[in-house]
Design an enzyme around this catalytic site. Structure first.
Site, mmCIF file in Angstrom:
data_model
loop_
_atom_site.group_PDB
_atom_site.id
_atom_site.type_symbol
_atom_site.label_atom_id
_atom_site.label_comp_id
_atom_site.label_asym_id
_atom_site.label_seq_id
_atom_site.Cartn_x
_atom_site.Cartn_y
_atom_site.Cartn_z
ATOM 1 N N ARG A 300 0.647 -1.278 0.024
ATOM 2 C CA ARG A 300 -0.080 0.063 0.051
ATOM 3 C C ARG A 300 0.878 1.260 0.044
ATOM 4 O O ARG A 300 0.293 2.286 -0.198
ATOM 5 C CB ARG A 300 -0.836 -0.153 1.150
ATOM 6 C CG ARG A 300 -1.641 1.253 1.452
ATOM 7 C CD ARG A 300 -2.693 1.405 0.352
ATOM 8 N NE ARG A 300 -3.310 2.576 0.499
ATOM 9 C CZ ARG A 300 -3.065 3.752 0.777
ATOM 10 N NH1 ARG A 300 -1.861 4.405 0.459
ATOM 11 N NH2 ARG A 300 -3.867 5.041 0.745
ATOM 12 N N LYS A 301 1.960 1.161 0.329
ATOM 13 C CA LYS A 301 2.954 2.418 0.485
ATOM 14 C C LYS A 301 2.228 3.546 1.036
ATOM 15 O O LYS A 301 2.104 4.692 0.496
ATOM 16 C CB LYS A 301 3.638 2.745 -0.859
ATOM 17 C CG LYS A 301 4.320 1.624 -1.426
ATOM 18 C CD LYS A 301 5.077 2.014 -2.888
ATOM 19 C CE LYS A 301 5.629 0.823 -3.456
ATOM 20 N NZ LYS A 301 4.682 0.101 -4.158
#
Ligand code: 5IU
Length: 468
Positions: A300-301
């Site tokens: 998801r960063k």
């Protein structure tokens, strides 16, 4: 080194663009103000001949029966040496042969013969050590390696640990000093060279660790339970392959997880690219992760303030905190974002965080300083942070897991700046632990066969590293 040699060499290499100054992204993903690539010398026969002569001056005092260049640039150089001085040559196969005799060293030799290694540029000595390992495995003896340019980044010391002696025609400092007195060097480049000489060049690339610990040994150093679990799972399953399952349909995701799952230690998702997402999908994915023993990593960063990432992690459509074994985040927003994610963890589920320390995309903005600060940040949250998404190993501390994306056997990259290296480079040269492969598997004619290939390549490289 003979002064006139270094001037001639520096000037010629500079003229043909084999040494350049500016802003470059190295194979490791790090930025560097200097770029050295000796490949153009193959089109300059006079220079190639002179280089072979310079190497011979160093090589002639060594005792050896065979000579072997490190692929690729040192191969033509070694051929020159071989022809001029009647030296029987061997060649190391860089890619594993899957047919015929499967030997790694080509040529005629007998057990117990001594083999001299030739290399163009030595940085940490990783490629020389890899070549030496295959030569020794084939029954020969390695005592010496001769290199044209020693970048002075631990190569000599790393070879010494294996009782090999590195003989360098010149160091990078010799070349830079020579360029400072050359009239051909541009004003801008001279400025960079002056700065480099002031900094004594030794960048922050740590020398290869003397002996790589096994995953099992490293698990004992982890505070995060998912890190421990992953180390144990990899050792048990004999896989350090993560699949980047970048598909846009739920059905396809589950089919992939079921088919490729047995080969993986981790399945990486981008859940927000799924067009038909529903809660059932992640339940089914979790069931497959239990069936085939892999962990789920939602890529998801996260990269926002603490309050926002808490909601993004635990709420919304995806409720990532409920099903992902691990997530990742950019370090950019700082410690409070990590604190926020840590607090938003589900009480029903253990999880771990990977910090993005380096990226595989060309011309990315993550500087060496940023990477170093990311490592320092990880240390503040060692119960939650389990490691890094990176292009190379970043610290001598054994608890961190290094996952490397941008891995593909074809190494060609894509038209959007993705930069690829091979599984062997990722694990042996860049000293990472887990290879993340997407299109190398997804776009293969037979994805399962490709996954098996990457799994074997990754695991063999790991085994080689711990046995070095
Ligand atoms: N990914 C990278 N590089 C990075 C980071 C993440 O490629 O630096 I951070 C992701 C993007 C994609 C996968 O999901 O890893 C790589 O896919 P391919 O092997 O298909 O290039």
């Amino acid at each position: 080194m003979n002064g006139s040699h270094s001037h001639y060499l520096a000037e010629e290499l500079y003229k043909i663009g084999a040494i350049q100054f500016g802003q470059f992204t190295l194979k490791s993903g790090q930025m560097s103000p200097i770029y050295i690539n000796l490949r153009p010398i193959i089109s300059c026969p006079n220079l190639l001949r002179s280089i072979a002569d310079m190497l011979w001056e160093k090589a002639r005092s060594c005792q050896f029966d065979r000579v072997c260049g490190v692929p690729y640039t040192a191969l033509p150089i070694t051929t020159c040496l071989s022809l001029h001085h009647d030296l029987p040559m061997l060649m190391r196969r860089k890619e594993k042969k899957s047919y015929g005799t499967k030997q790694k060293i080509e040529g005629i030799f007998h057990e117990g013969q001594r083999c001299l290694i030739i290399e163009d540029v030595a940085t940490t000595g990783g490629s020389i050590l890899e070549t030496a390992a295959d030569i020794v495995e084939s029954g020969l003896i390695v005592n010496d390696a001769v290199v044209l340019i020693d970048r002075e980044q631990g190569g000599g010391a790393n070879l010494k640990e294996k009782k090999y002696t590195l003989h360098a025609v010149c160091t990078l400092t010799d070349i830079l000093n020579a360029l400072m007195t050359s009239a051909t060097v541009t004003k801008e480049d001279r400025k960079i060279i002056t700065q480099l000489l002031e900094q004594t060049i030794t960048h922050s690339i740590p020398p290869l660790s003397p002996q790589s610990k096994s995953f099992t040994e490293r698990a004992a150093f982890c505070s995060n339970p998912i890190a421990k679990k992953l180390f144990a799972l990899m050792e048990h399953k004999k896989s350090n392959l993560a699949l980047s399952a970048d598909v846009t349909s739920g059905k396809e995701l589950l089919a992939l997880a079921d088919k490729i799952g047995p080969e993986l230690c981790v399945l990486k998702t981008h859940i927000d690219i799924i067009e038909d997402f529903n809660a059932r999908l992640v339940q089914d994915l979790q069931a497959l992760s239990e069936k085939h023993h892999f962990l789920i990593f939602e890529d998801r960063k996260f990269s926002d303030i603490g309050h926002t990432v808490q909601q993004q992690y635990a709420k919304g459509v995806y409720h990532i905190a409920e099903w992902a074994d691990m997530i990742n985040a950019h370090a950019l927003p700082g410690p409070h974002m990590i604190q926020g994610l840590s607090e938003a963890r589900s009480s029903n589920k253990q999880s771990g965080l990977l910090l993005v320390a380096q990226m595989s995309s060309q011309d990315n903005l993550l500087s060496t300083e940023y990477t170093e600060k990311t490592v320092a940040l990880a240390k503040q949250f060692s119960d939650f942070v389990m490691g890094f998404i990176t292009q190379k190993k970043l610290s001598a501390e054994p608890q961190w897991i290094y996952m490397i994306p941008g891995v593909h056997v074809a190494q060609e990259g894509d038209h959007l700046g993705q930069h690829y290296i091979t599984p062997e480079q990722a694990i042996l040269e860049n000293d990472c632990d887990i290879i993340i492969v997407g299109r190398g598997i997804l776009k293969a004619q037979d994805p399962l066969a490709a996954a098996k290939h990457y799994r074997n390549a990754g695991w063999e490289a790991y085994q080689k590293k711990v046995s070095l």
